[in-house]
Scaffold this motif. Structure first.
Motif, PDB file in Angstrom:
ATOM      1  N   SER A  93       0.825  -1.205   0.000  1.00  0.00           N
ATOM      2  CA  SER A  93       0.000   0.000   0.000  1.00  0.00           C
ATOM      3  C   SER A  93       0.863   1.261   0.000  1.00  0.00           C
ATOM      4  O   SER A  93       0.605   2.203  -0.752  1.00  0.00           O
ATOM      5  CB  SER A  93      -0.924  -0.003   1.223  1.00  0.00           C
ATOM      6  OG  SER A  93      -1.676   1.173   1.278  1.00  0.00           O
ATOM      7  N   GLU A  94       1.899   1.279   0.834  1.00  0.00           N
ATOM      8  CA  GLU A  94       2.801   2.439   0.880  1.00  0.00           C
ATOM      9  C   GLU A  94       3.471   2.650  -0.475  1.00  0.00           C
ATOM     10  O   GLU A  94       3.600   3.777  -0.950  1.00  0.00           O
ATOM     11  CB  GLU A  94       3.862   2.247   1.965  1.00  0.00           C
ATOM     12  CG  GLU A  94       3.312   2.367   3.369  1.00  0.00           C
ATOM     13  CD  GLU A  94       4.311   1.937   4.438  1.00  0.00           C
ATOM     14  OE1 GLU A  94       5.454   1.554   4.103  1.00  0.00           O
ATOM     15  OE2 GLU A  94       3.938   1.975   5.622  1.00  0.00           O
ATOM     16  N   CYS A  97       0.969   3.943  -3.149  1.00  0.00           N
ATOM     17  CA  CYS A  97       0.565   5.329  -2.899  1.00  0.00           C
ATOM     18  C   CYS A  97       1.718   6.323  -3.025  1.00  0.00           C
ATOM     19  O   CYS A  97       1.492   7.535  -3.032  1.00  0.00           O
ATOM     20  CB  CYS A  97      -0.050   5.447  -1.506  1.00  0.00           C
ATOM     21  SG  CYS A  97      -1.596   4.542  -1.339  1.00  0.00           S
ATOM     22  N   ASP A  98       2.942   5.836  -3.124  1.00  0.00           N
ATOM     23  CA  ASP A  98       4.113   6.713  -3.181  1.00  0.00           C
ATOM     24  C   ASP A  98       4.328   7.207  -4.612  1.00  0.00           C
ATOM     25  O   ASP A  98       4.895   6.514  -5.447  1.00  0.00           O
ATOM     26  CB  ASP A  98       5.354   5.974  -2.684  1.00  0.00           C
ATOM     27  CG  ASP A  98       6.616   6.831  -2.716  1.00  0.00           C
ATOM     28  OD1 ASP A  98       6.504   8.051  -2.947  1.00  0.00           O
ATOM     29  OD2 ASP A  98       7.704   6.275  -2.516  1.00  0.00           O
ATOM     30  N   SER A  99       3.889   8.422  -4.878  1.00  0.00           N
ATOM     31  CA  SER A  99       3.979   8.969  -6.239  1.00  0.00           C
ATOM     32  C   SER A  99       5.428   9.190  -6.677  1.00  0.00           C
ATOM     33  O   SER A  99       5.716   9.261  -7.870  1.00  0.00           O
ATOM     34  CB  SER A  99       3.203  10.280  -6.333  1.00  0.00           C
ATOM     35  OG  SER A  99       3.744  11.232  -5.427  1.00  0.00           O
TER      36      SER A  99
END
Length: 193
Positions: A93-94, A97-99
């Motif tokens: 998830s991290e 979500c890390d653009s």
């Protein structure tokens, strides 16, 4: 009379950590640090030493934060299998979500600096030893509770799970396909059955 610092050292260390994590050691100049941290060059030298010393402190800060979080996370888990599932899913998830697709700071440092830096190799090896011991202790709690078979080789399992956890972070840096990564989690967790 010494000059009074007009910045928060902890906050500045966090910001330096983020910049080094995003750009790497070599691609981060002292001028980048001055601009990003919002403090002058002399304050950086006076407080942290040079770029390398600031990097070392920022990297140690990252590792320490992660150790505290991992230890606390495992202590809160009622099930070892579900605990590892949550850990891996949280990592996915991290990453998704890390653009900026930073990945793992430890892995980034290992790939950038270890080939030519014996001191950093030692730091990376010590970090790996901590992670393996923490994973193994958590697995042992599963054996103690009857959730995991006592015939399992916990050292080997800890190594496989640690390698998988790092692999998630590497793969998700270039191809963060959540569904595929979750399927991989399901597969690797069958090792605990």
């Amino acid at each position: 009379m010494p000059r009074v610092k007009k910045f928060n050292e902890e906050e500045t260390l966090n910001k330096a950590m983020c910049l080094f994590w995003k750009n790497g050691f070599h691609a981060t100049s002292m001028q980048d640090l001055v601009a990003y941290l919002g403090i002058n060059r002399a304050s950086i030298y006076d407080t942290y030493g040079g770029k390398k010393e600031l990097f070392d402190k920022a990297f140690a800060h990252y590792r320490n934060k992660n150790r505290i979080q991992l230890t606390s996370f495992f202590k809160q888990q009622k099930s070892v299998k579900e605990g590892f599932r949550k850990l891996f899913e949280q990592g996915i998830s991290e990453a998704v979500c890390d653009s900026e697709h930073k990945g793992c700071f430890v892995i980034n440092v290992a790939t950038e600096l270890v080939p030519n830096d014996e001191e950093m190799l030692s730091v990376i090896q010590e970090n790996k030893a901590f992670m393996l011991a923490t994973f193994k202790d958590f697995l042992q709690s599963g054996v103690d509770s009857g959730e995991i078979s006592p015939i399992k080789d916990l050292t080997n399992l800890a190594s496989v799970l640690h390698t998988f956890f790092n692999g998630i972070k590497v793969v998700s840096k270039t191809d963060p396909q959540e569904k595929e990564l979750i399927t991989s989690v399901d597969t690797v967790l069958t090792l605990l059955d």
